[in-house]
Design an enzyme around this catalytic site. Structure first.
Site, PDB file in Angstrom:
ATOM      1  N   TYR A   1       7.291   0.369  16.830  1.00 28.59           N
ATOM      2  CA  TYR A   1       5.603   0.759  15.862  1.00 28.59           C
ATOM      3  C   TYR A   1       5.048   1.095  17.018  1.00 28.59           C
ATOM      4  O   TYR A   1       4.166  -0.280  17.358  1.00 28.59           O
ATOM      5  CB  TYR A   1       5.704  -0.522  14.590  1.00 28.59           C
ATOM      6  CG  TYR A   1       4.428   0.477  13.757  1.00 28.59           C
ATOM      7  CD1 TYR A   1       3.257   0.710  13.594  1.00 28.59           C
ATOM      8  CD2 TYR A   1       4.477  -1.171  12.767  1.00 28.59           C
ATOM      9  CE1 TYR A   1       2.671   0.389  13.306  1.00 28.59           C
ATOM     10  CE2 TYR A   1       3.149  -0.849  11.722  1.00 28.59           C
ATOM     11  CZ  TYR A   1       2.807  -0.144  11.919  1.00 28.59           C
ATOM     12  OH  TYR A   1       0.889   0.387  11.408  1.00 28.59           O
TER      13      TYR A   1
ATOM     14  N   LYS B   1       8.039   5.371  14.842  1.00 25.98           N
ATOM     15  CA  LYS B   1       7.185   4.731  13.604  1.00 25.98           C
ATOM     16  C   LYS B   1       5.663   4.789  14.269  1.00 25.98           C
ATOM     17  O   LYS B   1       4.984   4.086  15.122  1.00 25.98           O
ATOM     18  CB  LYS B   1       6.729   3.680  12.828  1.00 25.98           C
ATOM     19  CG  LYS B   1       5.494   3.820  11.835  1.00 25.98           C
ATOM     20  CD  LYS B   1       5.006   2.307  10.885  1.00 25.98           C
ATOM     21  CE  LYS B   1       3.708   1.924  10.166  1.00 25.98           C
ATOM     22  NZ  LYS B   1       3.194   3.367  10.801  1.00 25.98           N
TER      23      LYS B   1
HETATM   24  C1  LIG Z   1      -3.796   1.998  10.100  1.00 31.56           C
HETATM   25  C2  LIG Z   1      -2.909   2.065   8.985  1.00 31.56           C
HETATM   26  O1  LIG Z   1      -3.318   1.195   8.136  1.00 31.56           O
HETATM   27  N1  LIG Z   1      -2.435   3.426   8.913  1.00 31.56           N
HETATM   28  C3  LIG Z   1      -1.805   3.898   7.637  1.00 31.56           C
HETATM   29  C4  LIG Z   1      -0.185   3.255   8.197  1.00 31.56           C
HETATM   30  O2  LIG Z   1       0.061   2.962   9.425  1.00 31.56           O
HETATM   31  C5  LIG Z   1      -1.936   4.980   7.348  1.00 31.56           C
HETATM   32  O3  LIG Z   1      -1.024   4.651   6.367  1.00 31.56           O
HETATM   33  C6  LIG Z   1      -3.300   4.954   6.938  1.00 31.56           C
HETATM   34  O4  LIG Z   1      -3.726   4.209   5.365  1.00 31.56           O
HETATM   35  C7  LIG Z   1      -3.890   5.994   6.006  1.00 31.56           C
HETATM   36  O5  LIG Z   1      -3.733   7.187   6.719  1.00 31.56           O
HETATM   37  C8  LIG Z   1      -5.177   6.067   5.443  1.00 31.56           C
HETATM   38  O6  LIG Z   1      -5.871   6.634   6.800  1.00 31.56           O
HETATM   39  C1  LIG Z   2       0.796   1.994   7.205  1.00 33.30           C
HETATM   40  C2  LIG Z   2       1.917   1.168   7.394  1.00 33.30           C
HETATM   41  O1  LIG Z   2       2.873   1.868   8.572  1.00 33.30           O
HETATM   42  C3  LIG Z   2       2.048  -0.054   8.079  1.00 33.30           C
HETATM   43  O2  LIG Z   2       0.505  -1.075   6.822  1.00 33.30           O
HETATM   44  O3  LIG Z   2       2.180  -1.096   8.322  1.00 33.30           O
END
Ligand SMILES: CC(=O)N[C@H](C=O)[C@@H](O)[C@H](O)[C@H](O)CO
Ligand SMILES: CC(=O)C(=O)O
EC number: 4.1.3.3
Length: 320
Positions: free
Chosen positions: A143, A173
């Site tokens: 990740y 990811k």
């Molecule tokens: C930093 C963070 O939480 N990123 C999420 C997943 O990786 C995304 O789903 C964001 O929430 C989304 O892209 C909105 O900026």
């Molecule tokens: C957005 C995402 O992948 C997380 O919440 O870890």
């Protein structure tokens, strides 16, 4: 060796950890949450205890219980349940990895440790390898989320030869906007059957062009249906329709980003859209403000993400 099981594909919702007003985990709504994802959003994969799930704000014991609850409630309903088991302590991470295997999860994911950090690729691989070894039958995903971990080792570099070190490695990811790095991860590993999961929801279409095989994100909890329409349009090479869907999603995300958007706000939006009370976040996060909720609600309605009986037609800007 991890069974070369079905590849993780399509949308993966990064689950919220529901909490009570007193900050305890609210296990009672998880069953309802699974049904909502499957039936209302068309999302059949989940990523548990990640950023959105406040995984790093939970105790190890809570993380085990949350993982168990999602696996149990998702049985025969979800395709895959991936558990994020990253932690600052290698021991904690190994315990969680082993536990994920014991409860029958479909995979594990790990972020880079972010307090005492690995400063080069070998140090990071070494840590990941030790975690992966605690669950030798489970597919392993790295990740990559440099903005939050502060570990900026490029994913392309990390992936080079990774299966020699981590035989269970199955994918990435990628939660970063560097599409050069992401594209090169795909390009340099074409012979492998890796999953390339993109994690910046507002830019997913660009990542699809670059070869993403799926996506993990917070917004798929409540905009999964819309994003699935984009994926379908992309599949049938209807790029103008795919772009319309992406722009629609961007209009919402752009709007909330300007107000200040994070896990707290995601929790408020999920409660609003799904009707499932997922509660407040845990400190250090603070509840979204009333003002944010009102503004987000109006925007959701105008974009037709939320039924709007009280809006005049003139205020609607639905996107096709
Ligand atoms: C930093 C963070 O939480 N990123 C999420 C997943 O990786 C995304 O789903 C964001 O929430 C989304 O892209 C909105 O900026
Ligand atoms: C957005 C995402 O992948 C997380 O919440 O870890």
């Amino acid at each position: 060796m991890a069974s070369p099981k079905k590849k993780l594909q399509g949308l993966v919702a990064a689950t919220i950890t529901p909490m009570t007003e007193h900050g305890e985990i609210n296990f009672s709504v998880i069953g309802q949450y699974v049904d909502y994802l499957v039936e209302e959003q068309g999302v059949k994969n989940i990523f548990v205890n990640g950023t959105t799930g406040e995984g790093l704000s939970l105790s190890v014991s809570e993380r085990r219980q949350v993982a168990e609850a999602w696996v149990a409630k998702g049985r025969n309903k979800l395709d895959q349940v991936v558990i994020h088991v990253g932690a600052l302590s290698l021991k904690d991470s190994q315990e969680l990895a082993q536990h994920a295997a014991e409860i029958g999860a479909d995979g594990i994911a790990v972020i880079a440790p972010f307090f005492l950090k690995p400063w080069n690729k070998d140090a990071l691989i070494n840590f990941l390898k030790e975690v992966a070894a605690a669950a030798p039958t489970l597919p392993f995903y790295y990740y990559h989320i440099p903005a939050l971990t502060g570990v900026k080792i490029r994913a392309e570099e990390l992936l080079d030869g990774i299966q020699d070190k981590i035989p269970t490695f199955q994918g990435l990811k990628f939660s970063d906007t560097d599409l050069l790095d992401f594209g090169q991860c795909v390009d340099q590993n074409r012979q492998q059957q890796f999953a390339f999961l993109f994690g910046v929801d507002e830019q997913l279409l660009s990542a699809l062009v670059m070869g993403a095989t799926g996506a993990v994100g917070s917004t798929y909890n409540y905009m999964g249906k819309k994003t699935n329409q984009m994926l379908e349009a992309f599949e049938r090479k209807d790029f103008s329709s795919a772009l319309n869907h992406q722009f629609c999603i961007q209009r919402f995300i752009n709007f909330v980003l300007k107000l200040g958007f994070g896990v707290s706000q995601t929790k408020a939006i999920m409660t609003l859209v799904s009707g499932i009370p997922v509660g407040p976040p845990r400190p250090p996060l603070q509840k979204a403000s009333r003002e944010f909720i009102d503004d987000a609600k109006a925007k959701l309605k105008s974009l037709d993400f939320l039924s709007s009986t009280d809006l005049k037609d003139g205020n609607l800007e639905p996107c096709s």
